[in-house]
Design an enzyme around this catalytic site. Sequence first.
Site, PDB file in Angstrom:
ATOM      1  N   ASP A   1       0.862  -1.190   0.000  1.00  0.00           N
ATOM      2  CA  ASP A   1       0.000   0.000   0.000  1.00  0.00           C
ATOM      3  C   ASP A   1       0.895   1.235   0.000  1.00  0.00           C
ATOM      4  O   ASP A   1       1.159   1.834   1.039  1.00  0.00           O
ATOM      5  CB  ASP A   1      -0.877  -0.050   1.252  1.00  0.00           C
ATOM      6  CG  ASP A   1      -1.801   1.144   1.368  1.00  0.00           C
ATOM      7  OD1 ASP A   1      -2.103   1.764   0.335  1.00  0.00           O
ATOM      8  OD2 ASP A   1      -2.227   1.440   2.506  1.00  0.00           O
TER       9      ASP A   1
HETATM   10  C1  SPV Z   1      -6.546   1.661   4.627  1.00  0.00           C
HETATM   11  O1  SPV Z   1      -7.338   0.814   5.043  1.00  0.00           O
HETATM   12  O2  SPV Z   1      -5.999   1.586   3.540  1.00  0.00           O
HETATM   13  C2  SPV Z   1      -6.244   2.845   5.435  1.00  0.00           C
HETATM   14  C3  SPV Z   1      -6.320   2.756   6.879  1.00  0.00           C
HETATM   15  O3  SPV Z   1      -5.886   3.827   4.872  1.00  0.00           O
HETATM   16  S1  SPV Z   1      -4.770   2.345   7.434  1.00  0.00           S
HETATM   17  O4  SPV Z   1      -4.416   1.079   6.899  1.00  0.00           O
HETATM   18  O5  SPV Z   1      -4.851   2.324   8.889  1.00  0.00           O
HETATM   19  O6  SPV Z   1      -3.859   3.375   6.983  1.00  0.00           O
HETATM   20 MG    MG Z   2      -5.282   3.576   2.930  1.00  0.00          MG
END
Ligand code: SPV
Ligand code: MG
Length: 578
Positions: free
Chosen positions: A71
């Site tokens: 991510d």
């Molecule tokens: C996601 O679920 O992608 C978020 C929340 O942005 S976190 O993973 O806590 O950043």
């Molecule tokens: Mg996110």
Amino acid sequence: MKKHLISVPERISSLKNIIDQKNSARIMEAHSGISAMIVESAKTTNNRIDFEFDGIWESSLTDSATKGMPDASIIGTESRLHTINEIAHVTSKPLIVDGDTGGSIPQFEFLISNLERLGVSSVIIEDKIFPKRNSLDSSASQELENPEIFANKIKSGIDKKSNPDFLIVARIESLIAGTGLKDAINRAEHYIDAGIDGIMIHSNEKKPKDLIDFAKKYNSICNKFGKRPILVSVPTTYNNYTEKSLIDLGFNIIIHANHLLRASHQAMKETAQIILNDGKSERVDKHITPVKEIFQFVGHDKITEQDRENSVKLRTPIIIPSAGKDPIFTKTPKSLIRINNKPIIEHQIELIKSAGFKNIVLVNGYKSEDFSILSKNANLKMQIHTDYKNTHILHSLMAAKPQMDNGFILLFSDILFDSKILKKLINIKSDIVLGIDNSFTYNNQKIDKKLDLVVRKKSFQEGFRSLNNETLPEITKIGKNIDPKISDYEFIGIAYFSNKGAEILKNIFLELNNNLNSKNNFQEAKSFEMASITDMIQEIIDRGYLVNGIEIRQGWREIHSPNDIQTVEKEIKSLDQA
Ligand code: SPV
Ligand code: MG
């Protein structure tokens, strides 16, 4: 699973409406069509009150992970929109999209217009610099955007949105980047001033003291601006806090941000491991969803049901016995009596075609040459029954015996009907099904003919349950000489025989036809030759075969007398005008 239809504007407004109504919303993560359907269908009951999730979170972490990627702003907007579209297609609850940083202003504007097009209710963008890193990774370097620059991005987003109920939420990452509560408050002020619809304060602490302090101060921060944008929490790390305790702290939206992806990851890993170890999959069966349930969940059953229906329609002929001379309409075969200047048979052909059936067999005898006006009709096959003078309608029907191999629908020649009735009949998984109507039991109109009355089997349990659509009445008696007081229905002159049902009919007919003893007093008829179809159905029942009925409430008319023609013509006229 049932998919509800909702319009795009309705769906966009649905999150705001929920918060306006109950001040809070419980949101669950999804990363695919099926996971979103799981969110949408989850239900629980507490103190007799049903609870469901209020909406779906489309997470950058779980969307990226589903694609096997970190991510870290790698999965682009187009790919994210693809997932969002997939989710939006199979669900109807509010969608909140994780917009990462929102990118540049033109990229953010592009995102907003696409999200609105898909019916998304809200986007949350975080005040970090592109390319961002996931906030739960405390080892990652988290670089924040200048709050003024971020506030400008918010303003452009607000200008861009076309539906005022679409909520743009600013996610403050000060507590993730380590810049502290004061910085978080300063940023909140910038974003509220810019016109934001909501603030998400994020933390990756297990005991998020600063986040709690922020929530406690939130109302006083907002007071200065004379408005209170909604407040959002993502309690992944501080998940010992209940939703209720967070709502009590002033949060309006609680997002469980990644749990379905993590659950499926664990289950997939364990399943793969067991199968690899065992060299067969038997041991995982008890841990995994049966294929049948998956079929049901994603609507596969509906497709096969549709396929079955279409193939039944293609191969099942509608047989219309119309060979005899009618005692009332003596000048012309009944099928050729005109209603609104068109023979009944042509009305019937139209109705049959509109229901999707392709083959019609018309059995004629009396004045058979008059039927030549129908010779251009490609779907219609004529079957001549020469012995119509010495026999009755059962023998007319059986003249079409060679057409019965794939089963058939019997249609009396004097019935006009709602074409949905045919579809209803073939969807019953029973070999002989009669269309039956109970309206005669409460219709006070004078009836100028003897009805084909029907009695159904009464069972012991019936005292405890009411008869509904799922219970198919079993027929025990049928005929004109049954006492109306003990009758439950009238036979509407439309029936379905599966190939097995047709086989039963043909065998009994053949046997009776060859048996001299059957010639006299066959059921209610004077002789087997003069038997009606209901006589034969009673014979089938008496021999122990199951005959079911399907309840048809109205939607059909019988043309019994000249009076009926007038009534039906009037009805057709008023329908045309409506
Ligand atoms: C996601 O679920 O992608 C978020 C929340 O942005 S976190 O993973 O806590 O950043
Ligand atoms: Mg996110």
